[in-house]
Design a protein around this motif. Structure first.
Motif: not given
Ligand code: AMP
Length: 385
Positions: A2-20, A69-77
């Protein structure tokens, strides 16, 4: 798909955590044109140095989480201990969390994880739960010794673990880990430690990097080599276990399955990490698609990339201890041909802290291992300048 589920660049990926792990995801994702926001209590973090935006707030500051969260397209950890509330807020805001909250919930706690694996018919080390002194006695009677007592809430890199060589040490071991809810596991006299890093796309597609062999020191990963020198039947069985875990957990993203291979050729799953893994760092150089690019592809709904292994590889971790005698001799390590340096931008090189790693590619795994070990040893040589 489903194309609606594709988040092409330059979408914003939100990452919880900030390590390597977030840092290497950010490097791969930015190369593809994605933008990265990172959320953690730390400032100038390894991920933040690479990200487009670094938000510094406490994980339980749910207003800050919502704003992020409001400013990103997808959240990951990259740090799964904070998942439950964050996943809830993201769901309320209609932002996808990949892998989903259910994956994080299961893998966040050892007992839940082990119960899931056992219920799914997957092989695990015999285990019992311990919340009271009476349960501790029952567990040690059931499991026997030697055994390992681990806090149920995830420690990492061997933190929150105590070995029990005979039953009389059980109470001391439990006290050593603070009498917290725990899991008692029988001690596996393993032949090798293996991992399979794998990915699953939004459409259920599956990709893996084969079997990686891991050696630990003081419970911390020290050296990884790929492909692991195991019988092809063992390799196939290990990959089949990983495929089953990712499918049964309905993972979208990257997940690592850590396993023991015992002396009878049996595989036992030790633990799951629902994200790229230290043992998969060598995929950056050794594979057509790294675990980090794959994570970006999977969570953004893109097709998974080829995991073809280009050459045998070895990876050696660089811990803070290396800085004890001053700055390591980078030039000496990089003089070894085929060796690549990764530093994570951490400020304080504490003992046991993962500061970076070296990867070497070569014609054989033995040569790759020899090179990376030689390069790491060279870091401690006196500098010519
Ligand atoms: P963990 O935090 O569970 O990944 O444990 C870290 C390391 O401790 C593993 O990679 C093993 O080297 C060792 N270890 C953990 N559990 C066991 C076990 N049940 N038997 C033998 N070694 C273990």
């Amino acid at each position: 798909m489903n194309h609606k589920t594709i988040l092409p660049p330059p979408a914003v990926i939100g990452v919880f955590g900030s390590g390597q792990l977030g840092r290497m995801l950010a490097l791969a994702a930015r190369r593809m044109g994605y933008r990265i926001h990172t959320f953690s209590p730390e400032r100038h973090s390894p991920t933040g140095q690479i990200a487009d935006r670094e938000v510094c707030a406490a994980y339980d500051d749910l207003d800050a989480v919502r704003d992020f969260v409001r400013q990103v397209a997808v959240v990951t950890f990259e740090f799964e201990n904070v998942a439950a509330e964050v996943a809830q807020v993201a769901a309320e805001e209609g932002v996808p969390v990949r892998p989903g909250g259910h994956v994080l919930h299961t893998t966040q706690q050892r007992l839940r994880e082990k119960r899931f694996l056992a219920a799914a018919g997957l092989p695990v080390t015999p285990f019992a739960d311990v919340t009271t002194e009476a349960e501790l006695s029952a567990a040690i009677a059931q499991i026997g010794a030697p055994a390992v007592l681990k806090t149920a809430a995830f420690g990492y890199d061997g933190k929150g673990q105590a070995r029990i060589d005979d039953a009389t040490q059980a109470l001391t071991a439990w006290e050593a880990i603070g009498r917290q809810e725990a899991i008692l596991e029988s001690f596996v006299d393993f032949e090798r430690e293996l991992s399979v890093v794998a990915a699953r796309g939004l459409d259920g597609s599956f990709a893996h990097w084969g079997v990686i062999e891991n050696a630990h020191r003081h419970h911390i990963l020290d050296l990884s080599t790929a492909p692991a020198a195991v019988d092809p039947r063992v390799a196939d069985a290990a990959v089949a276990l990983a495929r089953s875990v990712l499918a049964q957990l309905d993972v979208v993203g990257v997940l690592c399955v850590e396993m023991f291979l015992d002396h009878r050729g049996r595989l036992l799953i030790n633990e799951l990490a629902p994200r790229p893994h230290n043992s998969g760092h060598l995929t950056i150089e050794a594979s057509a698609t790294s675990q980090f690019e794959q994570q970006a592809r999977a969570i953004c709904g893109l097709p998974l990339g080829s995991t073809e292994m280009l050459r045998p590889a070895a990876m050696a971790n660089l811990l803070g201890d290396l800085w004890e005698q001053g700055e390591p001799n980078w030039a000496a390590a990089l003089a070894v041909s085929g060796v690549k340096l990764h530093l994570y931008g951490k400020q304080a090189p504490r003992g046991g802290r993962k500061m970076g790693h070296l990867t070497a590619l070569a014609g054989t795994i033995e040569d790759a291992r020899a090179k990376v070990v030689q390069a790491r040893a060279a870091l401690s040589e006196a500098s010519a300048i």
